[in-house]
Design a protein around this motif. Structure first.
Motif, PDB file in Angstrom:
ATOM      1  N   PHE A  55       6.129  -0.561 -11.217  1.00  0.00           N
ATOM      2  CA  PHE A  55       5.507   0.113 -10.073  1.00  0.00           C
ATOM      3  C   PHE A  55       4.404  -0.693  -9.394  1.00  0.00           C
ATOM      4  CE2 PHE A  55       6.976   3.402 -13.055  1.00  0.00           C
ATOM      5  CZ  PHE A  55       7.882   4.067 -12.244  1.00  0.00           C
ATOM      6  N   GLY A  56       4.030  -1.846  -9.953  1.00  0.00           N
ATOM      7  CA  GLY A  56       2.921  -2.591  -9.380  1.00  0.00           C
ATOM      8  C   GLY A  56       1.593  -2.093  -9.923  1.00  0.00           C
ATOM      9  N   VAL A  57       0.489  -2.664  -9.407  1.00  0.00           N
ATOM     10  CA  VAL A  57      -0.825  -2.401  -9.994  1.00  0.00           C
ATOM     11  C   VAL A  57      -1.740  -1.549  -9.123  1.00  0.00           C
ATOM     12  CG1 VAL A  57      -0.744  -4.525 -11.343  1.00  0.00           C
ATOM     13  CG2 VAL A  57      -1.765  -4.567  -9.051  1.00  0.00           C
ATOM     14  N   GLN A  58      -1.298  -1.165  -7.923  1.00  0.00           N
ATOM     15  CA  GLN A  58      -2.203  -0.419  -7.046  1.00  0.00           C
ATOM     16  C   GLN A  58      -2.688   0.870  -7.694  1.00  0.00           C
ATOM     17  OE1 GLN A  58      -0.563   0.846  -3.280  1.00  0.00           O
ATOM     18  NE2 GLN A  58      -2.521   1.681  -2.563  1.00  0.00           N
ATOM     19  N   TYR A  59      -1.759   1.613  -8.324  1.00  0.00           N
ATOM     20  CA  TYR A  59      -2.121   2.875  -8.969  1.00  0.00           C
ATOM     21  C   TYR A  59      -1.849   2.810 -10.472  1.00  0.00           C
ATOM     22  CZ  TYR A  59      -2.562   4.877  -4.329  1.00  0.00           C
ATOM     23  OH  TYR A  59      -2.965   5.154  -3.041  1.00  0.00           O
ATOM     24  N   MET A  60      -2.084   1.656 -11.039  1.00  0.00           N
ATOM     25  CA  MET A  60      -1.756   1.474 -12.445  1.00  0.00           C
ATOM     26  C   MET A  60      -2.564   2.382 -13.365  1.00  0.00           C
ATOM     27  SD  MET A  60      -1.774  -1.945 -14.738  1.00  0.00           S
ATOM     28  CE  MET A  60      -1.570  -1.744 -16.504  1.00  0.00           C
ATOM     29  N   SER A  61      -3.874   2.522 -13.094  1.00  0.00           N
ATOM     30  CA  SER A  61      -4.699   3.389 -13.933  1.00  0.00           C
ATOM     31  C   SER A  61      -4.223   4.830 -13.870  1.00  0.00           C
ATOM     32  CB  SER A  61      -6.166   3.299 -13.506  1.00  0.00           C
ATOM     33  OG  SER A  61      -6.709   2.045 -13.826  1.00  0.00           O
ATOM     34  N   MET A  62      -3.859   5.289 -12.684  1.00  0.00           N
ATOM     35  CA  MET A  62      -3.399   6.665 -12.528  1.00  0.00           C
ATOM     36  C   MET A  62      -2.062   6.885 -13.231  1.00  0.00           C
ATOM     37  SD  MET A  62      -2.523   8.808  -9.068  1.00  0.00           S
ATOM     38  CE  MET A  62      -1.079   7.779  -8.730  1.00  0.00           C
ATOM     39  N   LEU A  63      -1.104   5.988 -12.994  1.00  0.00           N
ATOM     40  CA  LEU A  63       0.208   6.145 -13.621  1.00  0.00           C
ATOM     41  C   LEU A  63       0.111   5.976 -15.132  1.00  0.00           C
ATOM     42  CD1 LEU A  63       2.505   4.259 -11.071  1.00  0.00           C
ATOM     43  CD2 LEU A  63       2.041   6.716 -11.245  1.00  0.00           C
ATOM     44  N   GLY A  64      -0.731   5.039 -15.573  1.00  0.00           N
ATOM     45  CA  GLY A  64      -0.974   4.921 -17.004  1.00  0.00           C
ATOM     46  C   GLY A  64      -1.584   6.193 -17.565  1.00  0.00           C
ATOM     47  N   ARG A 108      14.462   0.521 -18.082  1.00  0.00           N
ATOM     48  CA  ARG A 108      14.756  -0.659 -17.282  1.00  0.00           C
ATOM     49  C   ARG A 108      13.455  -1.194 -16.714  1.00  0.00           C
ATOM     50  NH1 ARG A 108      18.175  -0.586 -20.069  1.00  0.00           N
ATOM     51  NH2 ARG A 108      20.398  -0.190 -19.784  1.00  0.00           N
ATOM     52  N   GLU A 109      13.230  -2.494 -16.877  1.00  0.00           N
ATOM     53  CA  GLU A 109      11.930  -3.080 -16.581  1.00  0.00           C
ATOM     54  C   GLU A 109      11.856  -3.760 -15.209  1.00  0.00           C
ATOM     55  OE1 GLU A 109      10.757  -5.505 -19.951  1.00  0.00           O
ATOM     56  OE2 GLU A 109      11.870  -4.182 -21.319  1.00  0.00           O
ATOM     57  N   GLU A 110      12.916  -3.680 -14.415  1.00  0.00           N
ATOM     58  CA  GLU A 110      12.910  -4.345 -13.117  1.00  0.00           C
ATOM     59  C   GLU A 110      11.957  -3.647 -12.148  1.00  0.00           C
ATOM     60  OE1 GLU A 110      15.632  -3.157 -14.579  1.00  0.00           O
ATOM     61  OE2 GLU A 110      16.552  -5.011 -15.347  1.00  0.00           O
ATOM     62  N   PRO A 111      11.273  -4.423 -11.280  1.00  0.00           N
ATOM     63  CA  PRO A 111      10.407  -3.804 -10.256  1.00  0.00           C
ATOM     64  C   PRO A 111      11.212  -2.866  -9.374  1.00  0.00           C
ATOM     65  CG  PRO A 111      10.005  -6.171 -10.397  1.00  0.00           C
ATOM     66  CD  PRO A 111      11.223  -5.901 -11.241  1.00  0.00           C
ATOM     67  N   ILE A 112      10.604  -1.758  -9.022  1.00  0.00           N
ATOM     68  CA  ILE A 112      11.288  -0.770  -8.209  1.00  0.00           C
ATOM     69  C   ILE A 112      11.498  -1.325  -6.800  1.00  0.00           C
ATOM     70  CG2 ILE A 112       9.175   0.399  -7.413  1.00  0.00           C
ATOM     71  CD1 ILE A 112      10.719   3.055  -7.822  1.00  0.00           C
ATOM     72  N   PRO A 113      12.703  -1.192  -6.240  1.00  0.00           N
ATOM     73  CA  PRO A 113      12.932  -1.709  -4.884  1.00  0.00           C
ATOM     74  C   PRO A 113      12.219  -0.840  -3.850  1.00  0.00           C
ATOM     75  CG  PRO A 113      14.875  -0.550  -5.681  1.00  0.00           C
ATOM     76  CD  PRO A 113      13.915  -0.621  -6.839  1.00  0.00           C
ATOM     77  N   GLN A 142       0.836  -1.202   0.000  1.00  0.00           N
ATOM     78  CA  GLN A 142       0.000   0.000   0.000  1.00  0.00           C
ATOM     79  C   GLN A 142       0.870   1.251   0.000  1.00  0.00           C
ATOM     80  OE1 GLN A 142      -3.618  -0.132  -0.214  1.00  0.00           O
ATOM     81  NE2 GLN A 142      -2.732  -2.041  -0.911  1.00  0.00           N
ATOM     82  N   GLN A 143       0.406   2.263  -0.673  1.00  0.00           N
ATOM     83  CA  GLN A 143       1.173   3.471  -0.911  1.00  0.00           C
ATOM     84  C   GLN A 143       0.220   4.632  -1.085  1.00  0.00           C
ATOM     85  OE1 GLN A 143       3.323   3.352  -4.642  1.00  0.00           O
ATOM     86  NE2 GLN A 143       5.088   4.438  -3.796  1.00  0.00           N
ATOM     87  N   SER A 144       0.621   5.806  -0.674  1.00  0.00           N
ATOM     88  CA  SER A 144      -0.231   6.974  -0.871  1.00  0.00           C
ATOM     89  C   SER A 144      -0.168   7.435  -2.322  1.00  0.00           C
ATOM     90  CB  SER A 144       0.202   8.116   0.041  1.00  0.00           C
ATOM     91  OG  SER A 144       1.450   8.645  -0.383  1.00  0.00           O
ATOM     92  N   VAL A 145      -1.181   8.184  -2.740  1.00  0.00           N
ATOM     93  CA  VAL A 145      -1.201   8.721  -4.093  1.00  0.00           C
ATOM     94  C   VAL A 145       0.010   9.608  -4.339  1.00  0.00           C
ATOM     95  CG1 VAL A 145      -2.435  10.256  -5.670  1.00  0.00           C
ATOM     96  CG2 VAL A 145      -3.713   8.589  -4.317  1.00  0.00           C
ATOM     97  N   GLY A 146       0.275  10.514  -3.403  1.00  0.00           N
ATOM     98  CA  GLY A 146       1.406  11.434  -3.567  1.00  0.00           C
ATOM     99  C   GLY A 146       2.723  10.705  -3.666  1.00  0.00           C
ATOM    100  N   SER A 147       2.908   9.685  -2.835  1.00  0.00           N
ATOM    101  CA  SER A 147       4.141   8.910  -2.878  1.00  0.00           C
ATOM    102  C   SER A 147       4.290   8.188  -4.205  1.00  0.00           C
ATOM    103  CB  SER A 147       4.155   7.902  -1.722  1.00  0.00           C
ATOM    104  OG  SER A 147       5.263   7.040  -1.819  1.00  0.00           O
ATOM    105  N   ALA A 148       3.188   7.637  -4.712  1.00  0.00           N
ATOM    106  CA  ALA A 148       3.235   6.923  -5.995  1.00  0.00           C
ATOM    107  C   ALA A 148       3.609   7.865  -7.135  1.00  0.00           C
ATOM    108  CB  ALA A 148       1.890   6.269  -6.269  1.00  0.00           C
ATOM    109  N   VAL A 149       3.047   9.071  -7.126  1.00  0.00           N
ATOM    110  CA  VAL A 149       3.343  10.046  -8.181  1.00  0.00           C
ATOM    111  C   VAL A 149       4.801  10.486  -8.113  1.00  0.00           C
ATOM    112  CG1 VAL A 149       2.823  12.355  -9.051  1.00  0.00           C
ATOM    113  CG2 VAL A 149       0.959  10.838  -8.356  1.00  0.00           C
ATOM    114  N   ARG A 150       5.263  10.812  -6.911  1.00  0.00           N
ATOM    115  CA  ARG A 150       6.666  11.255  -6.760  1.00  0.00           C
ATOM    116  C   ARG A 150       7.632  10.149  -7.179  1.00  0.00           C
ATOM    117  NH1 ARG A 150       4.380  13.465  -2.059  1.00  0.00           N
ATOM    118  NH2 ARG A 150       5.111  11.686  -0.820  1.00  0.00           N
ATOM    119  N   GLU A 151       7.334   8.934  -6.769  1.00  0.00           N
ATOM    120  CA  GLU A 151       8.190   7.804  -7.102  1.00  0.00           C
ATOM    121  C   GLU A 151       8.283   7.615  -8.609  1.00  0.00           C
ATOM    122  OE1 GLU A 151       8.248   3.558  -5.097  1.00  0.00           O
ATOM    123  OE2 GLU A 151       6.655   3.648  -6.615  1.00  0.00           O
ATOM    124  N   ALA A 152       7.148   7.692  -9.298  1.00  0.00           N
ATOM    125  CA  ALA A 152       7.132   7.470 -10.740  1.00  0.00           C
ATOM    126  C   ALA A 152       7.873   8.567 -11.491  1.00  0.00           C
ATOM    127  CB  ALA A 152       5.689   7.366 -11.227  1.00  0.00           C
TER     128      ALA A 152
END
Length: 396
Positions: A323-332, A382-387, A191-201
């Motif tokens: 990045f995983g699928v939790q926020y896939m629609s948003m990141l897409g 690079r296609e590796e999952p983010i650590p 689980q991750q916050s929206v803001g964290s997911a956006v910053r990470e991406a």
């Protein structure tokens, strides 16, 4: 999984099938209203940028509250936008309906929202393939709908044709039922916050390269989709040649998107993307160098069709993989925003530069150069999952 794929495929067939034929309205609308091509092109450009801006918001809402609600609202906006597009009598009103409303509608009824559901309901090893199936459905929609739209315009007139499509868009509502997810589906796993997911991406270099490549995809396909009919008519081609060309793009894109999705499970996706963009540059160059005949148009349409939306499955699969699928629609949706900035420029610059120079030569040249750039831009991905460390606390 089957229900999600079938309903998602039909939704994308309708939403993408309708929009792929908008280029057929350029000449009847501008001639009837007495507008320049730039007026029409600007409205379609606004449609694409509105789609891009609304995409991350629609994706975030779908990730958080479920795709069903977003799809229903999107379908209603789609129907309303098509009806108002037919009734618009000024350039401003046309931009508001064909541009703003339809762009917002498409953000809630196309790939980003549907792919989020697929990503959460399909095993990782089959994800790229499943996305290829959904993208192929959207391509089949173009193959199916372009001749239908041509027939509607020639038989009932361009305005009544839009009224019919407005009714057809409402079919998305019952199909959206098949994409309902359990309330807890979005709350499992990391689980991750929206803001964290956006910053990470946005801090991830591969995400930036994917956005750069998708910008080029948008520029090329929207320029060709919107301006190809007029380009061919300018060179003395019969209207049926353009209709056949757009249908061939849709038909061969069925095979191209499925193949790209299938290959995505068997080889690095960055090589698939780089190859697609490089081949586009070659195909466009050969098309411009060859004598323009109906056969050369059909060969170009079939070849370009194979490459048309084949970028969609590998791009979205890479996003899920990293990045995983939790926020896939948003990141897409964010990556697709870049696509739509390119779409805006492809549609608008096509009309603008045509009005300035009297031809499309300059825009074709830009499309070739951008294809080379995108081929190079996707190689460093690079296609590796983010650590990640310990799971973050979920936040609104």
């Amino acid at each position: 999984m089957t229900q999600v794929l079938v309903c998602g495929a039909f939704i994308v067939t309708l939403s993408m099938g309708i929009r792929h034929g908008f280029g057929l309205w350029l000449q009847p609308v501008t001639m009837d209203r007495g507008w320049t091509r730039e007026t029409f092109a600007f409205a379609i450009a606004v449609q694409n940028i509105a789609w891009g801006i609304a995409g991350p918001v629609a994706g975030m809402l779908a990730d958080r509250y479920g795709a069903y609600r977003v799809l229903v609202v999107g379908a209603l906006l789609y129907s309303l936008g098509l009806v108002l597009m037919a009734l618009s009598t000024s350039g401003l009103a046309f931009t508001g309906s064909a541009g703003l409303l339809l762009g917002m509608a498409q953000s809630g009824t196309t790939y980003a929202v549907v792919y989020g559901v697929i990503g959460r309901n399909v095993a990782a090893e089959k994800r790229s393939w499943a996305m290829g199936v959904a993208a192929a459905a959207g391509s089949f929609g173009q193959f199916l709908m372009v001749p239908v739209e041509t027939w509607l315009i020639s038989t009932w007139g361009w305005q009544n044709a839009l009224f019919v499509l407005g009714c057809l868009a409402l079919a998305i509502v019952p199909l959206a039922v098949g994409l309902k997810e359990p309330a807890q589906a979005a709350a499992t796993g990391f689980q991750q916050s929206v803001g964290s997911a956006v910053r990470e991406a946005f801090a991830h270099r591969s995400f930036q390269w994917l956005m750069a490549g998708y910008f080029v995809c948008g520029f090329q396909v929207v320029f060709i989709g919107v301006h190809m009919p007029s380009y061919l008519k300018d060179h003395g081609m019969a209207p049926g040649v353009a209709t056949t060309a757009l249908a061939l793009i849709g038909l061969f894109n069925v095979f191209g998107t499925y193949t790209a999705g299938w290959l995505g499970g068997r080889m690095p996706k960055r090589y698939i993307l780089s190859g697609i963009y490089a081949l586009r540059a070659v195909v466009i160059s050969l098309f411009l160098l060859a004598p323009l005949t109906p056969m050369s148009v059909y060969i170009f349409a079939a070849t370009m069709g194979f490459l048309w939306l084949s970028t969609v499955p590998p791009t979205n699969a890479v996003i899920a993989q990293i990045f995983g699928v939790q926020y896939m629609s948003m990141l897409g949706g964010f990556v697709f925003f870049s696509h739509q900035v390119g779409s805006f420029l492809g549609a608008w610059m096509g009309g603008k530069l045509y009005d300035l120079t009297g031809n499309y030569d300059m825009v074709w040249g830009i499309a070739i150069a951008l294809g080379v750039f995108a081929a190079l831009a996707n190689l460093p991905v690079r296609e590796e999952p983010i650590p990640r460390g310990q799971p973050a606390v979920a936040a609104a």
